[in-house]
Design a protein around this motif. Sequence first.
Motif: not given
Length: 321
Positions: A244-247, A249-250, A254-258
Amino acid sequence: MKVERLLGITMMLLSRRRVNAQTLADKFEVSHRTIYRDLETINAAGIPIVSFTGSDGGYEIMEQYRIDRQIVTLDDLQSILTALKGVRASLDDVEMDGLLTKIRALVARSEQKQLEEAGETLIFDTNLWHGGGIKDRTILAQLRQASKNRTVVSFAYTNTDGEAEQREVEPIGLAWKGYAWYLYAYCRLRGDYRTFRLSRVGGLRVHMERFANRGVRMEELDARWGNQERGPEVELLLLFRPRLRVRVEETFGADRVEVREDGSLLVRASYPDNHWMYGMILGYGPDVQVLEPAAVAAKIRAMGAQIAAIYEEAAADAAAR
C-alpha cells in the motif's frame, strides 16, 4: 431590462468573432427589429460595430476595439476561465455562464486564436464524488440565491446517526470542503451558526421572509467549519502492509511515512475521533493495523466483528434454504 440586454449583446460581440441577428434575437428573446435598434444604440455609444453580409454574415466589434484589461495577462485570464469552468460544472448555475462570457470578452481577438490553439492545460473539476452526493443539483442554485437575497429556508436534515430534524435557517453561503458541499447558516432551532452537509438536506423550501444581517462573515464561519461534527482529536499510530506504499504516501504524505526494514509502513496522524476516521481506517481492510491508541484499536476490532457476523448470518441463512 434594456440596459442589461445592451451589456449582454456587447459582451457577446466582444467574446465572439461574429454573431448574426438571429442568434442575438434567440439569446435575448426579442425581435430582429429590437436587435437592430440595440446595435445602433451600442454603436452610438462609441463601441464600433461592423456588419457583414453573405452566408457567414453578421455583426462584430471592430478588430482593434476591446475592453482595457490593464495588467491582466492572457495566462491570468486562462487561469480564471479554468477555475470558473470547474465551479460552473459543480454549481450548474446560469449566472456562471454570464460571468464566463464577460471574462472571455477581455481576450483580444488576436489572443482568442492563441487560446484556442493552446487548448486546456489544466482542468479544475470540483464535481467529484457524484457532486458530493447531492441528488437534486438545483438545491445549490436555490441556496446560493437565498444567501444573496437573505431569505429564510427550511429543510429536513439527517444527521450521521440517521435521525431527521426539521430546520429553519438563515443561509449565509455555500462551501465546497474536500468532497462535499456544505451550507453555512444561522440555525433558529439551535440558536447558533451551523454547517449543514447538502447531501443530507431534503425537502428544501425557500420562504418569503427576509432576515437581517447578523454581522457574521463567511470567512469567520469558515474558520470554525465542521466544529459541530469533528469531535476531539486523537493521535493514531498505524501500520500498513508494504503493497500500500503508493496509496499511503498519497493519503498521508511521504514525509509522514516511515518505511521499516520489512517494508511495512508506519504512520503517525491526528484525526477527529468521529465516524469519518473509523470509516477511513476500515477502508484499508486487512492491510492496516491500529497500534495506538488501544481504545481505537478495540473499536475497529468490534466493528470488524460486527461486519463478519452479518456475513456469517447471511451465509448460514443461504445454506439453510
